[in-house]
Design an enzyme around this catalytic site. Structure first.
Site: not given
Length: 306
Positions: A138, A177, A243
């Site tokens: 998905h 999808d 980060r």
């Protein structure tokens, strides 16, 4: 288990059905192809009978040296109950003993004008593609600057909307999808869209839109190799996000490990630009240019100098 039939070979390649028509529906479930040279010499102890058998000049020239009763016995053994098909390449004459055995055992025998080695290669590529392990995920698959990016995340997080913005920026949609994935080799995952939803994109509040009709044929692609996975998740203030980008996370798909990035979603973040830059940065890393490692090395140098 994925499979093709002997009849599929007839539709895919320039083959002529010579005999054994009753077995035209036999299943082929193994990619490997056999050239039964040892079997022509009478050694059937480890005969890989479940593979497609390919006969070329070497096998047939040796076969012609055998006695009549040996020819008959060899071909009867060659046409085993689980043999899916036998192909005689390079327009060689099909032995009468093979025709008789194939009709008796209902094993389809084909003839082709393609040279043996070339047909071996073409058939192997076809079987690798058709028999490759498959799964469905998905998500949304987009081709960004030549990088196949699979965007995943919980329903409603903004995957389709991000894909629409990427298409507007000139990138190409592969699937929305549901992404069908097949593994064509070690680490080689090819994603495509199910035929039912090909070229379509679902936007909540807007409905189903046809990307090819709205943006043209250049905005879509039928399939693409997946090299990067980006997971969108709602911003969690208590979670520490990467980060620097030094540590690389992977995601298992079938038998392959694909590089994965997690991008937090919150108002004000331009996800399309972030994903676009992530794909370009991933491409640079594959070329040996890693900005995060360069920064870490600079930082170490400064610390060591003091």
């Amino acid at each position: 288990m994925a499979h093709v039939t002997a009849k599929d070979l007839l539709a895919q390649f320039p083959l002529t059905l010579v005999s054994g028509e009753e077995g035209i529906g036999r299943h082929i479930s193994i990619i490997d192809i056999s050239r039964p040279g040892l079997e022509m010499a009478g050694y059937f102890t480890h005969y890989p009978s479940s593979r497609v058998q390919l006969l070329g000049k070497t096998e047939l020239s040796f076969f012609e040296l055998l006695e009549p009763n040996e020819k008959q016995q060899r071909m009867l053994k060659l046409c085993a109950p689980d043999t899916p098909a036998i192909v005689v390449a390079h327009s060689h004459d099909v032995p009468e003993e093979l025709i008789a055995a194939s009709n008796e055992k209902s094993v389809p025998v084909f003839s082709t004008h393609i040279p043996t080695t070339r047909f071996y290669s073409q058939l192997t590529n076809f079987l690798e593609r058709e028999l490759a392990p498959t799964t469905a995920v998905h998500g949304v698959l987009v081709d960004i600057h030549g990088v196949g990016v699979l965007i995943i995340g919980k329903s409603g997080v903004g995957k389709s909307e991000t894909a629409l913005e990427l298409v507007k920026r000139g990138h190409r949609l592969v699937a929305d999808d549901c992404v069908e994935i097949r593994q064509e080799g070690e680490g080689v995952l090819i994603g495509s869209a199910p035929k039912l939803i090909e070229h379509l994109l679902e936007i909540r509040g807007l409905g189903i839109i046809d990307i090819m009709t709205l943006f043209g044929a250049s905005a879509i692609r039928s399939q693409k190799r997946i090299t990067l996975v980006i997971e969108l998740e709602l911003w969690d203030g208590a979670k520490n996000y990467d980060r620097l980008g030094i540590e690389e996370e992977t995601m298992p798909i079938i038998d392959s490990e694909i590089t994965k990035l997690t991008v937090p979603v919150r108002p004000g973040r331009n996800l399309a630009v972030i994903i676009e830059v992530a794909s370009m940065n991933h491409r640079l890393k594959k070329m040996g240019m890693n900005a995060a490692e360069d920064f870490a090395n600079r930082l170490d140098s400064v610390i060591n100098s003091k």
